[in-house]
Design a protein around this motif. Structure first.
Motif, PDB file in Angstrom:
ATOM      1  N   GLY A   8       0.773  -1.145   0.094  1.00 15.65           N
ATOM      2  CA  GLY A   8      -0.017   0.103   0.011  1.00 15.65           C
ATOM      3  C   GLY A   8       1.003   1.343   0.166  1.00 15.65           C
ATOM      4  N   SER A   9       1.994   1.201   0.964  1.00 15.71           N
ATOM      5  CA  SER A   9       2.767   2.249   0.747  1.00 15.71           C
ATOM      6  C   SER A   9       3.408   2.442  -0.414  1.00 15.71           C
ATOM      7  N   ALA A  10       3.946   1.374  -1.447  1.00 15.58           N
ATOM      8  CA  ALA A  10       4.374   1.547  -2.665  1.00 15.58           C
ATOM      9  C   ALA A  10       3.498   2.278  -3.465  1.00 15.58           C
ATOM     10  N   MET A  11       2.396   1.985  -3.312  1.00 16.08           N
ATOM     11  CA  MET A  11       1.147   2.413  -4.211  1.00 16.08           C
ATOM     12  C   MET A  11       1.152   3.792  -4.161  1.00 16.08           C
ATOM     13  N   ALA A  12       0.875   4.318  -2.898  1.00 15.75           N
ATOM     14  CA  ALA A  12       1.154   5.580  -2.671  1.00 15.75           C
ATOM     15  C   ALA A  12       2.319   6.342  -3.051  1.00 15.75           C
ATOM     16  N   LEU A  13       3.412   5.688  -2.644  1.00 16.35           N
ATOM     17  CA  LEU A  13       4.626   6.294  -3.402  1.00 16.35           C
ATOM     18  C   LEU A  13       4.640   6.358  -4.753  1.00 16.35           C
ATOM     19  N   SER A  14       3.946   5.598  -5.446  1.00 21.09           N
ATOM     20  CA  SER A  14       3.834   5.742  -6.978  1.00 21.09           C
ATOM     21  C   SER A  14       2.855   7.166  -7.398  1.00 21.09           C
ATOM     22  N   SER A  15       1.836   7.196  -6.685  1.00 21.27           N
ATOM     23  CA  SER A  15       1.061   8.382  -6.942  1.00 21.27           C
ATOM     24  C   SER A  15       1.824   9.559  -6.696  1.00 21.27           C
ATOM     25  N   ILE A  16       2.538   9.669  -5.490  1.00 21.98           N
ATOM     26  CA  ILE A  16       3.305  10.769  -5.117  1.00 21.98           C
ATOM     27  C   ILE A  16       4.473  11.042  -6.020  1.00 21.98           C
ATOM     28  N   SER A  17       4.966   9.999  -6.617  1.00 19.58           N
ATOM     29  CA  SER A  17       6.186  10.235  -7.613  1.00 19.58           C
ATOM     30  C   SER A  17       5.448  10.907  -8.983  1.00 19.58           C
ATOM     31  N   VAL A  18       4.368  10.403  -9.021  1.00 14.42           N
ATOM     32  CA  VAL A  18       3.539  10.619 -10.541  1.00 14.42           C
ATOM     33  C   VAL A  18       3.350  12.303 -10.362  1.00 14.42           C
ATOM     34  N   LEU A  19       2.498  12.558  -9.205  1.00  7.51           N
ATOM     35  CA  LEU A  19       2.320  13.922  -8.920  1.00  7.51           C
ATOM     36  C   LEU A  19       3.381  15.035  -8.663  1.00  7.51           C
ATOM     37  N   SER A  20       4.344  14.306  -8.195  1.00  9.46           N
ATOM     38  CA  SER A  20       5.612  15.420  -8.160  1.00  9.46           C
ATOM     39  C   SER A  20       6.263  15.514  -9.351  1.00  9.46           C
ATOM     40  N   ASN A  21       6.288  14.550 -10.056  1.00 10.82           N
ATOM     41  CA  ASN A  21       6.984  14.703 -11.708  1.00 10.82           C
ATOM     42  C   ASN A  21       6.336  15.803 -12.312  1.00 10.82           C
ATOM     43  N   SER A  22       4.799  15.599 -12.414  1.00  7.91           N
ATOM     44  CA  SER A  22       4.040  16.441 -13.118  1.00  7.91           C
ATOM     45  C   SER A  22       4.016  17.896 -12.649  1.00  7.91           C
ATOM     46  N   LEU A  23       4.139  18.083 -11.204  1.00 13.19           N
ATOM     47  CA  LEU A  23       4.376  19.582 -10.958  1.00 13.19           C
ATOM     48  C   LEU A  23       5.478  20.140 -11.310  1.00 13.19           C
ATOM     49  N   LEU A  24       6.315  19.330 -11.784  1.00 15.66           N
ATOM     50  CA  LEU A  24       7.864  20.035 -12.337  1.00 15.66           C
ATOM     51  C   LEU A  24       7.467  20.809 -13.536  1.00 15.66           C
ATOM     52  N   LEU A  25       6.375  20.705 -14.326  1.00 18.36           N
ATOM     53  CA  LEU A  25       6.023  21.461 -15.501  1.00 18.36           C
ATOM     54  C   LEU A  25       5.743  22.802 -15.262  1.00 18.36           C
ATOM     55  N   ARG A  26       5.511  23.019 -13.994  1.00 14.18           N
ATOM     56  CA  ARG A  26       5.610  24.422 -13.406  1.00 14.18           C
ATOM     57  C   ARG A  26       6.696  25.360 -13.895  1.00 14.18           C
ATOM     58  N   HIS A  27       7.798  24.517 -13.892  1.00 11.62           N
ATOM     59  CA  HIS A  27       9.332  25.395 -14.043  1.00 11.62           C
ATOM     60  C   HIS A  27       9.411  25.128 -15.519  1.00 11.62           C
ATOM     61  N   TRP A  28       8.739  25.090 -16.395  1.00  9.47           N
ATOM     62  CA  TRP A  28       8.754  24.789 -17.726  1.00  9.47           C
ATOM     63  C   TRP A  28       8.965  26.241 -18.233  1.00  9.47           C
ATOM     64  N   LYS A  29      10.144  26.340 -19.185  1.00 12.81           N
ATOM     65  CA  LYS A  29      10.360  27.572 -19.828  1.00 12.81           C
ATOM     66  C   LYS A  29      10.647  27.327 -21.384  1.00 12.81           C
ATOM     67  N   PRO A  30       9.907  28.105 -22.226  1.00 13.12           N
ATOM     68  CA  PRO A  30      10.039  28.065 -23.770  1.00 13.12           C
ATOM     69  C   PRO A  30      11.461  27.925 -24.048  1.00 13.12           C
ATOM     70  N   THR A  31      11.541  26.715 -25.133  1.00 15.94           N
ATOM     71  CA  THR A  31      12.967  26.574 -25.712  1.00 15.94           C
ATOM     72  C   THR A  31      13.149  27.321 -26.891  1.00 15.94           C
ATOM     73  N   ARG A  32      14.181  27.835 -27.340  1.00 19.65           N
ATOM     74  CA  ARG A  32      14.442  28.375 -28.685  1.00 19.65           C
ATOM     75  C   ARG A  32      15.551  27.726 -29.439  1.00 19.65           C
TER      76      ARG A  32
END
Length: 183
Positions: free
Chosen positions: A157-181
């Motif tokens: 159960g902890s591993a499943m929760a950790l999976s969800s946390i990993s996915v959410l944390s990784n998705s939140l990294l998009l907040r730091h997205w900057k356009p690339t040229r």
């Protein structure tokens, strides 16, 4: 004949081509005016004096040849082509019908916002792939171990929760997205 083109058009077209995206101009303008504009912005493939329904037919022809087609437009005449394209991009200052028909509305009245949209979509797709890896990694390890009673249910159960946390944390990294040229 000198025709004024958008300030950002040349660099946006060059960046698209640098990314391996083939750029084609479909326009209702006469061939001479279209050729002048195409030369100024660096477009080689030009189809001029195209009626709106023929723009859509040209896009369908490209798709039939295995191409993934994006269409950028801003007018009523572009609406059928925007609808036919795999992805339709409307310039934010365009007509209401173009804005309603397009899949993506570029809020700035600049072509370089198309580059930002493509960059953001690529970053998002990368995050989706990473998140699928995280989810499958935890499930491929956890489910068989739990089924064989080799993994304590609390740890599973902890591993499943950790999976969800990993996915959410990784998705939140998009907040730091900057356009690339391209440089």
């Amino acid at each position: 004949m000198q025709i004024k083109v958008r300030d950002d058009a040349r660099t946006a077209i060059a960046d698209l081509q640098h990314q391996g995206i083939e750029v084609m101009m479909l326009t209702g303008d006469n061939p001479r005016a279209a050729a002048v504009i195409a030369k100024q912005v660096g477009i080689i493939n030009v189809v001029a004096q195209v009626l709106p329904e023929h723009k859509a037919a040209e896009i369908q022809r490209l798709q039939a040849n295995g191409r993934c087609v994006g269409m950028v437009g801003d007018g009523i005449n572009d609406a059928p082509a925007l609808a036919a394209a795999d992805v339709g991009f409307a310039i934010g200052a365009g007509s209401d019908i173009a804005l309603d028909t397009a899949d993506v509305v570029l809020m700035r009245n600049r072509l370089d916002s198309l580059l930002d949209a493509i960059s953001l979509s690529r970053a998002t797709l990368g995050k989706v792939k990473q998140n699928l890896f995280f989810a499958f990694f935890y499930n491929v390890l956890g489910i068989p171990l739990a089924a064989l009673s080799l993994l304590n249910p609390v740890i599973a159960g902890s591993a499943m929760a950790l999976s969800s946390i990993s996915v959410l944390s990784n998705s939140l990294l998009l907040r730091h997205w900057k356009p690339t040229r391209c440089d």
